[in-house]
Design a protein around this motif. Structure first.
Motif, mmCIF file in Angstrom:
data_model
loop_
_atom_site.group_PDB
_atom_site.id
_atom_site.type_symbol
_atom_site.label_atom_id
_atom_site.label_comp_id
_atom_site.label_asym_id
_atom_site.label_seq_id
_atom_site.Cartn_x
_atom_site.Cartn_y
_atom_site.Cartn_z
ATOM 1 N N ASP A 115 32.440 37.271 38.202
ATOM 2 C CA ASP A 115 32.252 36.340 39.317
ATOM 3 C C ASP A 115 33.541 36.044 40.066
ATOM 4 O O ASP A 115 33.518 35.368 41.092
ATOM 5 C CB ASP A 115 31.638 35.025 38.821
ATOM 6 C CG ASP A 115 32.564 34.311 37.850
ATOM 7 O OD1 ASP A 115 32.912 34.917 36.819
ATOM 8 O OD2 ASP A 115 32.944 33.159 38.110
ATOM 9 N N THR A 116 34.675 36.528 39.552
ATOM 10 C CA THR A 116 35.977 36.232 40.161
ATOM 11 C C THR A 116 36.484 37.428 40.963
ATOM 12 O O THR A 116 36.688 38.519 40.421
ATOM 13 C CB THR A 116 37.008 35.862 39.073
ATOM 14 O OG1 THR A 116 36.517 34.732 38.340
ATOM 15 C CG2 THR A 116 38.352 35.508 39.692
ATOM 16 N N LYS A 117 36.677 37.215 42.257
ATOM 17 C CA LYS A 117 37.053 38.293 43.171
ATOM 18 C C LYS A 117 38.363 38.969 42.769
ATOM 19 O O LYS A 117 38.512 40.194 42.872
ATOM 20 C CB LYS A 117 37.170 37.722 44.591
ATOM 21 C CG LYS A 117 37.525 38.752 45.664
ATOM 22 C CD LYS A 117 36.467 39.832 45.803
ATOM 23 C CE LYS A 117 36.771 40.733 46.976
ATOM 24 N NZ LYS A 117 35.956 41.965 46.961
ATOM 25 N N GLU A 118 39.323 38.198 42.302
ATOM 26 C CA GLU A 118 40.626 38.749 41.907
ATOM 27 C C GLU A 118 40.470 39.763 40.774
ATOM 28 O O GLU A 118 41.129 40.810 40.759
ATOM 29 C CB GLU A 118 41.551 37.616 41.468
ATOM 30 C CG GLU A 118 43.005 38.014 41.306
ATOM 31 C CD GLU A 118 43.893 36.846 40.929
ATOM 32 O OE1 GLU A 118 45.116 37.044 40.900
ATOM 33 O OE2 GLU A 118 43.363 35.745 40.659
ATOM 34 N N HIS A 119 39.590 39.477 39.834
ATOM 35 C CA HIS A 119 39.336 40.399 38.718
ATOM 36 C C HIS A 119 38.657 41.671 39.223
ATOM 37 O O HIS A 119 38.993 42.782 38.801
ATOM 38 C CB HIS A 119 38.448 39.737 37.666
ATOM 39 C CG HIS A 119 39.025 38.476 37.107
ATOM 40 N ND1 HIS A 119 38.296 37.610 36.310
ATOM 41 C CD2 HIS A 119 40.266 37.919 37.228
ATOM 42 C CE1 HIS A 119 39.054 36.590 35.959
ATOM 43 N NE2 HIS A 119 40.250 36.755 36.505
ATOM 44 N N ILE A 120 37.715 41.483 40.112
ATOM 45 C CA ILE A 120 36.984 42.605 40.704
ATOM 46 C C ILE A 120 37.934 43.530 41.463
ATOM 47 O O ILE A 120 37.842 44.766 41.364
ATOM 48 C CB ILE A 120 35.879 42.077 41.651
ATOM 49 C CG1 ILE A 120 34.740 41.442 40.854
ATOM 50 C CG2 ILE A 120 35.362 43.178 42.569
ATOM 51 C CD1 ILE A 120 33.922 42.396 40.012
ATOM 52 N N ASN A 121 38.861 42.949 42.204
ATOM 53 C CA ASN A 121 39.787 43.749 43.012
ATOM 54 C C ASN A 121 40.632 44.677 42.139
ATOM 55 O O ASN A 121 40.859 45.845 42.493
ATOM 56 C CB ASN A 121 40.700 42.836 43.827
ATOM 57 C CG ASN A 121 39.975 42.144 44.960
ATOM 58 O OD1 ASN A 121 38.873 42.522 45.315
ATOM 59 N ND2 ASN A 121 40.589 41.116 45.512
ATOM 60 N N THR A 122 41.100 44.169 40.989
ATOM 61 C CA THR A 122 41.902 45.007 40.099
ATOM 62 C C THR A 122 41.077 46.156 39.547
ATOM 63 O O THR A 122 41.522 47.308 39.531
ATOM 64 C CB THR A 122 42.480 44.185 38.928
ATOM 65 O OG1 THR A 122 43.275 43.126 39.454
ATOM 66 C CG2 THR A 122 43.336 45.053 38.025
ATOM 67 N N LEU A 138 45.662 40.023 26.154
ATOM 68 C CA LEU A 138 45.649 40.524 27.531
ATOM 69 C C LEU A 138 44.666 39.673 28.325
ATOM 70 O O LEU A 138 43.687 39.158 27.772
ATOM 71 C CB LEU A 138 45.214 41.992 27.583
ATOM 72 C CG LEU A 138 46.150 43.006 26.930
ATOM 73 C CD1 LEU A 138 45.447 44.361 26.805
ATOM 74 C CD2 LEU A 138 47.429 43.158 27.741
ATOM 75 N N ARG A 139 44.900 39.590 29.623
ATOM 76 C CA ARG A 139 44.092 38.685 30.439
ATOM 77 C C ARG A 139 43.823 39.294 31.808
ATOM 78 O O ARG A 139 44.713 39.883 32.423
ATOM 79 C CB ARG A 139 44.855 37.351 30.580
ATOM 80 C CG ARG A 139 44.141 36.247 31.316
ATOM 81 C CD ARG A 139 45.017 34.998 31.350
ATOM 82 N NE ARG A 139 44.342 33.888 32.003
ATOM 83 C CZ ARG A 139 44.318 33.696 33.319
ATOM 84 N NH1 ARG A 139 44.952 34.557 34.119
ATOM 85 N NH2 ARG A 139 43.676 32.674 33.840
ATOM 86 N N LYS A 140 42.590 39.168 32.288
ATOM 87 C CA LYS A 140 42.291 39.533 33.672
ATOM 88 C C LYS A 140 43.050 38.576 34.593
ATOM 89 O O LYS A 140 43.219 37.408 34.254
ATOM 90 C CB LYS A 140 40.778 39.416 33.931
ATOM 91 C CG LYS A 140 39.930 40.399 33.155
ATOM 92 C CD LYS A 140 38.428 40.162 33.347
ATOM 93 C CE LYS A 140 37.957 38.892 32.674
ATOM 94 N NZ LYS A 140 36.493 38.705 32.743
ATOM 95 N N PRO A 141 43.558 39.020 35.731
ATOM 96 C CA PRO A 141 43.237 40.263 36.428
ATOM 97 C C PRO A 141 44.264 41.381 36.270
ATOM 98 O O PRO A 141 44.312 42.275 37.136
ATOM 99 C CB PRO A 141 43.202 39.809 37.885
ATOM 100 C CG PRO A 141 44.303 38.779 37.954
ATOM 101 C CD PRO A 141 44.272 38.075 36.619
ATOM 102 N N THR A 142 45.097 41.389 35.255
ATOM 103 C CA THR A 142 46.096 42.448 35.145
ATOM 104 C C THR A 142 45.431 43.811 34.946
ATOM 105 O O THR A 142 44.382 43.914 34.303
ATOM 106 C CB THR A 142 47.051 42.193 33.968
ATOM 107 O OG1 THR A 142 46.324 42.284 32.738
ATOM 108 C CG2 THR A 142 47.703 40.828 34.065
#
Length: 202
Positions: free
Chosen positions: A166-173, A139-143
């Protein structure tokens, strides 16, 4: 009240040069699309292809490169792991106030490099209650799947959890699932200031 802290690895604990690998490969001419290269990288990060298969794919893109040179360019992103961050984490682990979880998008080549070049890797790993690497759990962020996996597997509640990346896309999920977050800026912030930066949560 925060009971669980989920940490990213790169640019949270270990420093990265995020353009180094792309720069190394960009010096070589290739007719392959960036979308194809991204697809191969994501397959590798989720453990869907082996390291040997990864080398084979890259050899078709860059036929002039040996596996050694591919590995060298791939690992160029990895830098140092400051000991003051390890000390912070160790004190946090000793306190036993929080469940500590690592959740990292990574791959076998990067982890092998870290094991060989970061002397305190095992001490770092031993601080965590759970240690999740994307290529091991497929499994992988940002899912959302990867966050739901961690929440379910550890029986933790989103509103009692903070995720640092540090990655906004990961934070958003993570935030969309009700998890508290800190989108850390590695150029201006350091994980050791967690409790001062997020004092409203602790």
């Amino acid at each position: 009240m925060i009971k669980t802290i989920i940490f990213d690895f790169g640019d949270v604990f270990i420093n990265l040069d995020k353009t180094a690998t792309a720069d190394a490969f960009s010096k070589l001419k290739t007719s392959s699309s960036q979308a194809f290269i991204t697809q191969i990288n994501e397959l590798y990060e989720t453990g869907m292809i082996t390291t040997e298969e990864f080398f084979t794919h890259y050899s078709t893109i860059y036929p002039e490169l040996t596996s050694f040179l591919i590995k060298d360019a791939w690992n160029a992103i990895l830098l140092d792991f400051p000991t003051h961050r390890l000390n912070f984490l160790q004190q946090l682990a000793i306190s036993k106030q929080y469940k500590l979880i690592l959740l990292s998008n990574t791959n076998e080549l990067h982890i092998d490099w870290i094991k060989k070049n970061i002397s305190h890797y095992q001490a770092f790993k031993s601080c965590f209650d759970q240690f999740y690497l994307s290529h091991e759990i497929n499994l992988r962020k940002p899912t959302a799947d990867i966050f739901n996996f961690v929440l379910s597997k550890n029986q933790i509640l989103p509103d009692e959890t903070i995720f640092i990346d540090d990655t906004k896309e990961h934070i958003n999920t993570a935030a969309s699932l009700g998890i508290h977050t800190w989108n850390i800026d590695p150029k201006k912030e350091d994980i050791t200031t967690l409790f001062a930066t997020k004092s409203d949560l602790f």
